[in-house]
Design a protein around this motif. Structure first.
Motif, PDB file in Angstrom:
ATOM      1  N   PRO A 177     -29.947 -79.162  53.452  1.00 19.63           N
ATOM      2  CA  PRO A 177     -30.676 -77.883  53.362  1.00 19.63           C
ATOM      3  C   PRO A 177     -31.862 -77.750  54.310  1.00 19.63           C
ATOM      4  CG  PRO A 177     -30.110 -78.664  51.183  1.00 19.63           C
ATOM      5  CD  PRO A 177     -29.749 -79.777  52.126  1.00 19.63           C
ATOM      6  N   ASP A 178     -32.471 -78.869  54.750  1.00 18.12           N
ATOM      7  CA  ASP A 178     -33.619 -78.803  55.650  1.00 18.12           C
ATOM      8  C   ASP A 178     -33.196 -78.879  57.122  1.00 18.12           C
ATOM      9  OD1 ASP A 178     -32.810 -81.426  55.802  1.00 18.12           O
ATOM     10  OD2 ASP A 178     -34.837 -82.235  55.879  1.00 18.12           O
ATOM     11  N   SER A 179     -31.876 -78.801  57.374  1.00 19.62           N
ATOM     12  CA  SER A 179     -31.279 -78.865  58.715  1.00 19.62           C
ATOM     13  C   SER A 179     -31.165 -80.286  59.265  1.00 19.62           C
ATOM     14  CB  SER A 179     -32.039 -77.984  59.726  1.00 19.62           C
ATOM     15  OG  SER A 179     -31.959 -76.628  59.343  1.00 19.62           O
ATOM     16  N   SER A 180     -31.562 -81.292  58.480  1.00 19.22           N
ATOM     17  CA  SER A 180     -31.284 -82.673  58.878  1.00 19.22           C
ATOM     18  C   SER A 180     -29.774 -82.885  58.854  1.00 19.22           C
ATOM     19  CB  SER A 180     -31.960 -83.660  57.919  1.00 19.22           C
ATOM     20  OG  SER A 180     -33.358 -83.595  58.017  1.00 19.22           O
ATOM     21  N   ARG A 181     -29.296 -83.794  59.726  1.00 23.31           N
ATOM     22  CA  ARG A 181     -27.854 -84.019  59.835  1.00 23.31           C
ATOM     23  C   ARG A 181     -27.496 -85.430  59.399  1.00 23.31           C
ATOM     24  NH1 ARG A 181     -25.344 -79.956  62.598  1.00 23.31           N
ATOM     25  NH2 ARG A 181     -26.736 -78.428  63.564  1.00 23.31           N
ATOM     26  N   VAL A 182     -26.335 -85.521  58.780  1.00 23.55           N
ATOM     27  CA  VAL A 182     -25.840 -86.809  58.285  1.00 23.55           C
ATOM     28  C   VAL A 182     -24.396 -86.994  58.740  1.00 23.55           C
ATOM     29  CG1 VAL A 182     -25.447 -88.263  56.262  1.00 23.55           C
ATOM     30  CG2 VAL A 182     -27.271 -86.551  56.226  1.00 23.55           C
ATOM     31  N   GLU A 183     -24.103 -88.199  59.235  1.00 18.42           N
ATOM     32  CA  GLU A 183     -22.724 -88.580  59.510  1.00 18.42           C
ATOM     33  C   GLU A 183     -22.363 -89.630  58.468  1.00 18.42           C
ATOM     34  OE1 GLU A 183     -22.223 -89.773  63.562  1.00 18.42           O
ATOM     35  OE2 GLU A 183     -22.968 -87.868  64.369  1.00 18.42           O
ATOM     36  N   LEU A 184     -21.536 -89.214  57.510  1.00 12.91           N
ATOM     37  CA  LEU A 184     -21.210 -90.059  56.367  1.00 12.91           C
ATOM     38  C   LEU A 184     -19.908 -90.819  56.628  1.00 12.91           C
ATOM     39  CD1 LEU A 184     -22.278 -90.712  53.513  1.00 12.91           C
ATOM     40  CD2 LEU A 184     -20.776 -88.901  52.642  1.00 12.91           C
ATOM     41  N   SER A 185     -19.999 -92.141  56.606  1.00 17.07           N
ATOM     42  CA  SER A 185     -18.838 -92.983  56.875  1.00 17.07           C
ATOM     43  C   SER A 185     -17.846 -92.945  55.706  1.00 17.07           C
ATOM     44  CB  SER A 185     -19.275 -94.424  57.131  1.00 17.07           C
ATOM     45  OG  SER A 185     -20.051 -94.502  58.304  1.00 17.07           O
ATOM     46  N   PRO A 186     -16.595 -93.328  55.947  1.00 17.79           N
ATOM     47  CA  PRO A 186     -15.603 -93.378  54.859  1.00 17.79           C
ATOM     48  C   PRO A 186     -16.067 -94.277  53.714  1.00 17.79           C
ATOM     49  CG  PRO A 186     -14.516 -93.539  56.988  1.00 17.79           C
ATOM     50  CD  PRO A 186     -15.992 -93.633  57.259  1.00 17.79           C
ATOM     51  N   ASN A 187     -15.623 -93.936  52.503  1.00 19.37           N
ATOM     52  CA  ASN A 187     -15.961 -94.694  51.295  1.00 19.37           C
ATOM     53  C   ASN A 187     -17.467 -94.756  51.055  1.00 19.37           C
ATOM     54  OD1 ASN A 187     -13.171 -95.405  50.907  1.00 19.37           O
ATOM     55  ND2 ASN A 187     -13.416 -96.942  52.509  1.00 19.37           N
ATOM     56  N   SER A 188     -18.164 -93.676  51.396  1.00 22.01           N
ATOM     57  CA  SER A 188     -19.610 -93.605  51.218  1.00 22.01           C
ATOM     58  C   SER A 188     -19.982 -92.285  50.545  1.00 22.01           C
ATOM     59  CB  SER A 188     -20.320 -93.716  52.572  1.00 22.01           C
ATOM     60  OG  SER A 188     -19.963 -94.906  53.234  1.00 22.01           O
ATOM     61  N   LYS A 189     -21.190 -92.245  49.979  1.00 18.49           N
ATOM     62  CA  LYS A 189     -21.643 -90.995  49.372  1.00 18.49           C
ATOM     63  C   LYS A 189     -23.159 -90.890  49.427  1.00 18.49           C
ATOM     64  CE  LYS A 189     -22.129 -92.370  44.495  1.00 18.49           C
ATOM     65  NZ  LYS A 189     -21.686 -92.078  43.109  1.00 18.49           N
ATOM     66  N   ILE A 190     -23.652 -89.654  49.341  1.00 14.25           N
ATOM     67  CA  ILE A 190     -25.080 -89.385  49.254  1.00 14.25           C
ATOM     68  C   ILE A 190     -25.341 -88.472  48.070  1.00 14.25           C
ATOM     69  CG2 ILE A 190     -25.536 -89.708  51.719  1.00 14.25           C
ATOM     70  CD1 ILE A 190     -25.576 -86.656  52.006  1.00 14.25           C
ATOM     71  N   VAL A 191     -26.540 -88.599  47.511  1.00 13.06           N
ATOM     72  CA  VAL A 191     -26.980 -87.751  46.402  1.00 13.06           C
ATOM     73  C   VAL A 191     -28.360 -87.216  46.745  1.00 13.06           C
ATOM     74  CG1 VAL A 191     -27.577 -87.658  43.949  1.00 13.06           C
ATOM     75  CG2 VAL A 191     -25.687 -89.092  44.714  1.00 13.06           C
ATOM     76  N   TYR A 192     -28.563 -85.896  46.546  1.00 13.55           N
ATOM     77  CA  TYR A 192     -29.892 -85.331  46.798  1.00 13.55           C
ATOM     78  C   TYR A 192     -30.158 -84.197  45.822  1.00 13.55           C
ATOM     79  CZ  TYR A 192     -27.289 -81.750  49.423  1.00 13.55           C
ATOM     80  OH  TYR A 192     -26.402 -80.758  49.792  1.00 13.55           O
ATOM     81  N   ALA A 193     -31.441 -83.863  45.652  1.00 16.58           N
ATOM     82  CA  ALA A 193     -31.857 -82.885  44.654  1.00 16.58           C
ATOM     83  C   ALA A 193     -31.658 -81.455  45.134  1.00 16.58           C
ATOM     84  CB  ALA A 193     -33.322 -83.114  44.290  1.00 16.58           C
ATOM     85  N   SER A 194     -31.604 -80.528  44.183  1.00 17.28           N
ATOM     86  CA  SER A 194     -31.418 -79.122  44.537  1.00 17.28           C
ATOM     87  C   SER A 194     -32.655 -78.540  45.210  1.00 17.28           C
ATOM     88  CB  SER A 194     -31.086 -78.306  43.286  1.00 17.28           C
ATOM     89  OG  SER A 194     -32.138 -78.411  42.346  1.00 17.28           O
ATOM     90  N   ASN A 195     -33.838 -79.090  44.905  1.00 15.40           N
ATOM     91  CA  ASN A 195     -35.080 -78.620  45.533  1.00 15.40           C
ATOM     92  C   ASN A 195     -35.397 -79.461  46.767  1.00 15.40           C
ATOM     93  OD1 ASN A 195     -35.637 -80.923  44.004  1.00 15.40           O
ATOM     94  ND2 ASN A 195     -37.746 -80.315  43.604  1.00 15.40           N
TER      95      ASN A 195
END
Length: 280
Positions: free
Chosen positions: A97-115
């Motif tokens: 949401p803040d325009s930061s970019r992520v390249e997420l590798s296979p078998n991986s995950k990220i969690v972040y808040a709604s705010n």
């Protein structure tokens, strides 16, 4: 409802609500909440706070769950309202949401808040490359196992699977590393890698560049195909053109393509459907 009855009812709700933590973790969290909400002083003078605490507790528990991350500066809480998991065999590109970019590798995950705009905290399981949008008022933090990476604006990779070593490799900018229950802080410079395994932190150097020293231009095309999964078509007469260039291993593909275009005065087209770049 008297204070004792209220406390018993809250404990019942806490124990019955499904949370993605073990019973022992839930018990610890309850004791922390209980000590704050039902301290002797507050019972005596401000009973209205118990009802406010009850309302907050119930509101939180009916959400999607709570992720607790302990750092040397205290407990950080991320409401797990946004989870992105990569179950494919290729890298998944994500714009936060803040325009930061992520390249997420296979078998991986990220969690972040709604705010996320004001609470820029991300929990990582697996491996991810971050290119962080600068925001001095809201530092960007990445939690992985027992480590916390704090940045303002930079690019780095974080790798840490369950019960395995965590590594953070810095490509640009500066980051601060913290480890749970340790007061020491580590400030990384570009080209440095922080590793944490077996309760041992270590900072080492790594090569963040790929160098082409008087090599054929077609070699750069092969590099793009291997690392970015785009086929590169170069005019036959340019195949043996020589090039000397240093490329950041996490450089944007667009930057590399534009560089080649300017160096050899070539135009180019990108076919996203075919994943193909054609110089002409």
């Amino acid at each position: 409802m008297d204070e004792k009855k209220l406390e018993e009812e809250l404990k019942k709700i806490w124990d019955e609500t499904p949370i993605s933590h073990s019973d022992s973790e839930k018990e610890v969290c309850w004791e922390q909440f209980q000590s704050k909400a039902f301290s002797s002083k507050e019972r005596k003078f401000k009973p209205w706070r118990y009802y406010a605490a009850a309302a907050v507790l119930i509101f939180v528990l009916v959400g999607t769950g709570i992720y607790f991350n302990s750092t040397s500066s205290g407990n950080e809480i991320i409401l797990a309202e946004n989870t992105i998991e990569n179950t494919s065999s290729i890298i998944k590109k994500i714009v936060l949401p803040d325009s930061s970019r992520v390249e997420l590798s296979p078998n991986s995950k990220i969690v972040y808040a709604s705010n996320f705009a004001t609470n820029r905290k991300v929990e990582v399981s697996g491996e991810a490359y971050f290119k962080v949008k600068k925001d001095k008022k809201h530092p960007f933090q990445v939690f992985c196992n027992e480590t916390t990476t704090t940045v303002l604006g930079t690019s780095f990779t974080v790798k840490g699977y369950a019960r395995k070593e965590v590594t953070v490799a810095l490509y640009e900018g500066s980051v601060q590393m913290n480890v749970k229950n340790q007061d020491k802080k580590w400030i990384l410079k570009p080209g440095e890698k922080f590793s944490y395994g077996n309760n041992t932190p270590l900072v080492t150097e790594f090569n963040r560049f790929t160098d082409f020293d008087n090599q054929k231009l077609s070699d750069v095309g092969d590099y793009i195909e291997s690392n970015y999964s785009y086929k590169v078509i170069i005019p036959q007469e340019y195949y043996n053109q020589r090039i000397t260039v240093r490329i950041n291993k996490k450089e944007d593909l667009k930057t590399i393509v534009q560089l080649i275009s300017e160096m050899y005065n070539l135009n180019f087209t990108v076919n996203e459907n075919l994943k193909q770049i054609t110089f002409q």
